[in-house]
Structures are given as structure tokens and as C-alpha cells.
Design a protein around this motif. Structure first.
Motif, PDB file in Angstrom:
ATOM      1  N   MET A  32       1.963  17.733 -14.380  1.00  0.00           N
ATOM      2  CA  MET A  32       0.702  17.588 -13.652  1.00  0.00           C
ATOM      3  C   MET A  32       0.249  16.135 -13.664  1.00  0.00           C
ATOM      4  SD  MET A  32      -0.384  20.309 -12.154  1.00  0.00           S
ATOM      5  CE  MET A  32      -2.080  19.816 -11.855  1.00  0.00           C
ATOM      6  N   TRP A  33       0.357  15.487 -14.800  1.00  0.00           N
ATOM      7  CA  TRP A  33      -0.006  14.068 -14.884  1.00  0.00           C
ATOM      8  C   TRP A  33       0.903  13.237 -13.983  1.00  0.00           C
ATOM      9  CZ3 TRP A  33      -3.681  10.859 -16.173  1.00  0.00           C
ATOM     10  CH2 TRP A  33      -3.378   9.506 -16.357  1.00  0.00           C
ATOM     11  N   PHE A  34       2.183  13.557 -13.977  1.00  0.00           N
ATOM     12  CA  PHE A  34       3.159  12.839 -13.154  1.00  0.00           C
ATOM     13  C   PHE A  34       2.805  12.952 -11.676  1.00  0.00           C
ATOM     14  CE2 PHE A  34       7.092  13.061 -10.622  1.00  0.00           C
ATOM     15  CZ  PHE A  34       7.664  11.841 -10.920  1.00  0.00           C
ATOM     16  N   TRP A  35       2.563  14.166 -11.193  1.00  0.00           N
ATOM     17  CA  TRP A  35       2.326  14.368  -9.765  1.00  0.00           C
ATOM     18  C   TRP A  35       0.946  13.892  -9.340  1.00  0.00           C
ATOM     19  CZ3 TRP A  35       6.206  14.650  -6.805  1.00  0.00           C
ATOM     20  CH2 TRP A  35       7.369  15.321  -7.180  1.00  0.00           C
ATOM     21  N   VAL A  36      -0.058  14.060 -10.195  1.00  0.00           N
ATOM     22  CA  VAL A  36      -1.401  13.562  -9.852  1.00  0.00           C
ATOM     23  C   VAL A  36      -1.375  12.041  -9.731  1.00  0.00           C
ATOM     24  CG1 VAL A  36      -3.742  13.266 -10.749  1.00  0.00           C
ATOM     25  CG2 VAL A  36      -2.668  15.517 -10.806  1.00  0.00           C
ATOM     26  N   ASN A  37      -0.652  11.380 -10.616  1.00  0.00           N
ATOM     27  CA  ASN A  37      -0.531   9.925 -10.558  1.00  0.00           C
ATOM     28  C   ASN A  37       0.112   9.475  -9.251  1.00  0.00           C
ATOM     29  OD1 ASN A  37      -0.639   7.244 -11.696  1.00  0.00           O
ATOM     30  ND2 ASN A  37       1.559   7.401 -12.038  1.00  0.00           N
ATOM     31  N   ILE A  38       1.148  10.191  -8.815  1.00  0.00           N
ATOM     32  CA  ILE A  38       1.815   9.867  -7.558  1.00  0.00           C
ATOM     33  C   ILE A  38       0.892  10.110  -6.368  1.00  0.00           C
ATOM     34  CG2 ILE A  38       3.642  10.627  -5.982  1.00  0.00           C
ATOM     35  CD1 ILE A  38       5.447  10.974  -8.392  1.00  0.00           C
ATOM     36  N   GLU A  39       0.243  11.272  -6.342  1.00  0.00           N
ATOM     37  CA  GLU A  39      -0.623  11.619  -5.217  1.00  0.00           C
ATOM     38  C   GLU A  39      -1.800  10.654  -5.100  1.00  0.00           C
ATOM     39  OE1 GLU A  39      -0.389  14.069  -2.873  1.00  0.00           O
ATOM     40  OE2 GLU A  39       1.621  14.490  -3.611  1.00  0.00           O
ATOM     41  N   ARG A  40      -2.284  10.159  -6.220  1.00  0.00           N
ATOM     42  CA  ARG A  40      -3.455   9.297  -6.207  1.00  0.00           C
ATOM     43  C   ARG A  40      -3.142   7.871  -5.772  1.00  0.00           C
ATOM     44  NH1 ARG A  40      -4.607   9.564 -11.233  1.00  0.00           N
ATOM     45  NH2 ARG A  40      -3.984   7.456 -11.844  1.00  0.00           N
ATOM     46  N   ARG A  41      -1.944   7.380  -6.080  1.00  0.00           N
ATOM     47  CA  ARG A  41      -1.654   5.954  -5.898  1.00  0.00           C
ATOM     48  C   ARG A  41      -0.666   5.637  -4.776  1.00  0.00           C
ATOM     49  NH1 ARG A  41       0.888   4.238 -11.205  1.00  0.00           N
ATOM     50  NH2 ARG A  41       1.063   2.281 -10.062  1.00  0.00           N
ATOM     51  N   GLN A  42       0.362   6.448  -4.628  1.00  0.00           N
ATOM     52  CA  GLN A  42       1.531   5.994  -3.884  1.00  0.00           C
ATOM     53  C   GLN A  42       1.295   5.804  -2.387  1.00  0.00           C
ATOM     54  OE1 GLN A  42       5.970   6.786  -4.809  1.00  0.00           O
ATOM     55  NE2 GLN A  42       5.276   8.531  -3.617  1.00  0.00           N
ATOM     56  N   LYS A  43       0.595   6.699  -1.755  1.00  0.00           N
ATOM     57  CA  LYS A  43       0.440   6.649  -0.296  1.00  0.00           C
ATOM     58  C   LYS A  43      -0.202   5.347   0.159  1.00  0.00           C
ATOM     59  CE  LYS A  43      -1.225   9.394   3.595  1.00  0.00           C
ATOM     60  NZ  LYS A  43      -1.912  10.655   3.995  1.00  0.00           N
ATOM     61  N   ASP A  44      -1.303   4.969  -0.474  1.00  0.00           N
ATOM     62  CA  ASP A  44      -1.999   3.730  -0.091  1.00  0.00           C
ATOM     63  C   ASP A  44      -1.140   2.500  -0.368  1.00  0.00           C
ATOM     64  OD1 ASP A  44      -4.191   5.179   0.715  1.00  0.00           O
ATOM     65  OD2 ASP A  44      -5.230   4.989  -1.198  1.00  0.00           O
ATOM     66  N   ILE A  45      -0.404   2.524  -1.475  1.00  0.00           N
ATOM     67  CA  ILE A  45       0.456   1.384  -1.815  1.00  0.00           C
ATOM     68  C   ILE A  45       1.529   1.185  -0.761  1.00  0.00           C
ATOM     69  CG2 ILE A  45       2.178   0.558  -3.471  1.00  0.00           C
ATOM     70  CD1 ILE A  45       0.504   1.980  -5.653  1.00  0.00           C
ATOM     71  N   ILE A  46       2.179   2.271  -0.349  1.00  0.00           N
ATOM     72  CA  ILE A  46       3.267   2.166   0.629  1.00  0.00           C
ATOM     73  C   ILE A  46       2.737   1.706   1.977  1.00  0.00           C
ATOM     74  CG2 ILE A  46       5.024   3.455   1.870  1.00  0.00           C
ATOM     75  CD1 ILE A  46       5.636   2.803  -1.076  1.00  0.00           C
ATOM     76  N   ARG A  47       1.586   2.198   2.377  1.00  0.00           N
ATOM     77  CA  ARG A  47       1.013   1.766   3.661  1.00  0.00           C
ATOM     78  C   ARG A  47       0.687   0.272   3.633  1.00  0.00           C
ATOM     79  NH1 ARG A  47       0.168   5.670   7.191  1.00  0.00           N
ATOM     80  NH2 ARG A  47      -0.032   7.848   6.506  1.00  0.00           N
ATOM     81  N   ASP A  48       0.155  -0.211   2.518  1.00  0.00           N
ATOM     82  CA  ASP A  48      -0.134  -1.642   2.399  1.00  0.00           C
ATOM     83  C   ASP A  48       1.151  -2.462   2.450  1.00  0.00           C
ATOM     84  OD1 ASP A  48      -2.807  -1.069   2.177  1.00  0.00           O
ATOM     85  OD2 ASP A  48      -2.852  -1.193  -0.015  1.00  0.00           O
ATOM     86  N   VAL A  49       2.193  -1.985   1.789  1.00  0.00           N
ATOM     87  CA  VAL A  49       3.471  -2.692   1.776  1.00  0.00           C
ATOM     88  C   VAL A  49       4.058  -2.759   3.181  1.00  0.00           C
ATOM     89  CG1 VAL A  49       5.886  -2.516   1.046  1.00  0.00           C
ATOM     90  CG2 VAL A  49       4.048  -2.278  -0.630  1.00  0.00           C
ATOM     91  N   LEU A  50       4.025  -1.665   3.917  1.00  0.00           N
ATOM     92  CA  LEU A  50       4.557  -1.653   5.271  1.00  0.00           C
ATOM     93  C   LEU A  50       3.752  -2.573   6.190  1.00  0.00           C
ATOM     94  CD1 LEU A  50       5.378   2.148   5.676  1.00  0.00           C
ATOM     95  CD2 LEU A  50       7.012   0.269   5.433  1.00  0.00           C
ATOM     96  N   THR A  51       2.445  -2.615   5.992  1.00  0.00           N
ATOM     97  CA  THR A  51       1.602  -3.522   6.784  1.00  0.00           C
ATOM     98  C   THR A  51       1.981  -4.979   6.515  1.00  0.00           C
ATOM     99  OG1 THR A  51      -0.228  -1.945   6.784  1.00  0.00           O
ATOM    100  CG2 THR A  51      -0.752  -4.239   7.277  1.00  0.00           C
ATOM    101  N   LEU A  52       2.161  -5.324   5.248  1.00  0.00           N
ATOM    102  CA  LEU A  52       2.565  -6.681   4.886  1.00  0.00           C
ATOM    103  C   LEU A  52       3.952  -7.016   5.432  1.00  0.00           C
ATOM    104  CD1 LEU A  52       1.279  -6.765   1.199  1.00  0.00           C
ATOM    105  CD2 LEU A  52       0.352  -8.054   3.123  1.00  0.00           C
ATOM    106  N   TYR A  53       4.835  -6.016   5.445  1.00  0.00           N
ATOM    107  CA  TYR A  53       6.183  -6.254   5.955  1.00  0.00           C
ATOM    108  C   TYR A  53       6.154  -6.533   7.454  1.00  0.00           C
ATOM    109  CZ  TYR A  53      11.232  -5.784   6.419  1.00  0.00           C
ATOM    110  OH  TYR A  53      12.565  -6.025   6.667  1.00  0.00           O
ATOM    111  N   ARG A  54       5.290  -5.840   8.175  1.00  0.00           N
ATOM    112  CA  ARG A  54       5.162  -6.100   9.613  1.00  0.00           C
ATOM    113  C   ARG A  54       4.678  -7.516   9.875  1.00  0.00           C
ATOM    114  NH1 ARG A  54       2.790  -0.848   9.339  1.00  0.00           N
ATOM    115  NH2 ARG A  54       4.133   0.752  10.242  1.00  0.00           N
ATOM    116  N   ARG A  55       3.907  -8.053   8.942  1.00  0.00           N
ATOM    117  CA  ARG A  55       3.394  -9.424   9.087  1.00  0.00           C
ATOM    118  C   ARG A  55       4.361 -10.467   8.533  1.00  0.00           C
ATOM    119  NH1 ARG A  55      -2.671  -7.988   6.755  1.00  0.00           N
ATOM    120  NH2 ARG A  55      -3.315  -6.635   8.486  1.00  0.00           N
ATOM    121  N   ASN A  56       5.556 -10.018   8.118  1.00  0.00           N
ATOM    122  CA  ASN A  56       6.593 -10.906   7.575  1.00  0.00           C
ATOM    123  C   ASN A  56       6.150 -11.637   6.303  1.00  0.00           C
ATOM    124  OD1 ASN A  56       8.523 -10.322   9.584  1.00  0.00           O
ATOM    125  ND2 ASN A  56       7.548 -11.768  10.991  1.00  0.00           N
ATOM    126  N   ASN A  57       5.263 -11.010   5.556  1.00  0.00           N
ATOM    127  CA  ASN A  57       4.813 -11.589   4.285  1.00  0.00           C
ATOM    128  C   ASN A  57       5.667 -11.007   3.162  1.00  0.00           C
ATOM    129  OD1 ASN A  57       3.450 -12.684   2.125  1.00  0.00           O
ATOM    130  ND2 ASN A  57       1.409 -12.110   2.860  1.00  0.00           N
TER     131      ASN A  57
END
Length: 211
Positions: A32-57
Motif C-alpha cells: 500500500m505504501w509502495f502504490w500510494v507513493n507511486i500514485e501520488r508522485r509519478q504522474k506529475d513528474i512524468i508530465r513535467d519531464v515530457l514538457t521539458l523534453y519537448r522544449r529540448n531542455n
């Protein structure tokens, strides 16, 4: 019925059932701790990373992935992006290979949950059979009276405690095992979605650079 009476009625199989229940509860808390940690953090992190990648940063992309390398999708992305001069096919293979390497972590303890779910009812049934054998072995066929039949029926009701306990442990574990299986399937879909998006962006960037 108190705890002591419960264990006395259930017989020796209550000991492994208690062990299974403690083990299942411990693993459920960890998962439960493992999955809650993933659900809480991962989605926003990946979206930010993809946005930065589109900007070639790329510096910010790699720094962001390294900062969150305790999550599985950032680890997958990081493995592919750290390849030097990789063509799109090599990039895709790196994504797929690391995704396969993450599966055991995502499915961690699933075999233990399945074992507990399978064995707990069988142990409960074994306890009931042993209890019934004990009840009927104490029955004197030459003197079947009210007291004798009361003892037998009382012994049967107590023997069924182990079956009920085994079913409770199995049902409780099954509910959470299915919940974690749903989380796993959702994460595999996310890996395919975000991995495919990153692969497409990399391919476009690679084609622009090769012109």
C-alpha cells in the motif's frame, strides 16, 4: 469466543493461519505504501519531464529523472536517455528492456499472496477434519445419550472454527491482492503510454538532427 478459546477450538492449524495473517498484513502495508507513493508522485513528474523534453531542455530532463529515480517510469526513461547517439530502434529497445526489468518489482509478493490465498482454506479444512476425527473418536457407541451427542455437536461446531478462520484469512488477502493487481495493470498501461510518447518525441528529434 475469546482468542484463547478460538485457538483452542481451531486446533494446531491455527498457528500457521496466524502466521499467514501476520505475513499478509505486513506485506499489504508495504505494498500500500509502495502504490500510494507511486500514485501520488509519478504522474506529475512524468508530465513535467515530457514538457521539458519537448522544449529540448535535456539538462533539466536528466536532473529531474535522476532526482526521482526511486520511481519505475523515471528509471525507464533515464536508461534510454542516457544512451549515447542511439538511433530510434536502440532507444525503443532500451525502453522495453528496462520496462521488463521493472516488472518483478511491480509484481513483488504476488506469489506469496497467491500462496496464502490457496493454502489458508485448505489449512482450515484440515483443522476441521482433525477436529471431527477427535469428536467422533470420543463417541462411545454403546452409550449414545444426550450428553454424548451434545459433546459431539459441540466438538463439530468448534472444529468449524478453523475453516472459518482459513476463509477469513484467504478472503482478506484476496481483496488486497486483486487491488494490487489492478494497480499493476494500470502502471503497465502508463508505461506503454508514456514510453510511447517519449519514443515518438525522440524519433522526431533524431530525424530533425539527421537532416
Amino acid at each position: 469466543m475469546g482468542i484463547n478459546n478460538l485457538f483452542s477450538a481451531g486446533g494446531i492449524v491455527m498457528i500457521p493461519l496466524l502466521g499467514f495473517s501476520i505475513l499478509a498484513l505486513t506485506l499489504i502495508v508495504e505494498r500500500m505504501w509502495f502504490w500510494v507513493n507511486i500514485e501520488r508522485r509519478q504522474k506529475d513528474i512524468i508530465r513535467d519531464v515530457l514538457t521539458l523534453y519537448r522544449r529540448n531542455n535535456m539538462v533539466a530532463v536528466l536532473n529531474g529523472l535522476q532526482k526521482h529515480a526511486d520511481l519505475h517510469i523515471p528509471r525507464i526513461f533515464l536508461t534510454a536517455l542516457e544512451l549515447e547517439d542511439a538511433n530510434p530502434e536502440e532507444f525503443r529497445l532500451a525502453l522495453e528492456s528496462q520496462a521488463q526489468a521493472e516488472i518483478p518489482l511491480l509484481k513483488r509478493f504476488q506469489n506469496i499472496f497467491d500462496t496464502i490465498i490457496s493454502l489458508s482454506p485448505l489449512l482450515g479444512l484440515l483443522g476441521t477434519v482433525l477436529g471431527l476425527i477427535g469428536s467422533f473418536s470420543s463417541l462411545n457407541l454403546g452409550d449414545i445419550g444426550a450428553s454424548q451427542t451434545a459433546n459431539v455437536t459441540g466438538g463439530i461446531s468448534e472444529a468449524l472454527v478453523s475453516t472459518a478462520s482459513g476463509l477469513v484469512v484467504a478472503i482478506f488477502t484476496l481483496l488486497f491482492a486483486n487491488l494490487f493487481r489492478g494497480f499493476y495493470q494500470k502502471q503497465m498501461a502508463s508505461i506503454q503510454e508514456y514510453g510511447g510518447e517519449l519514443e515518438l518525441l525522440y524519433r522526431r528529434r533524431y530525424e530533425r538532427g539527421s537532416k
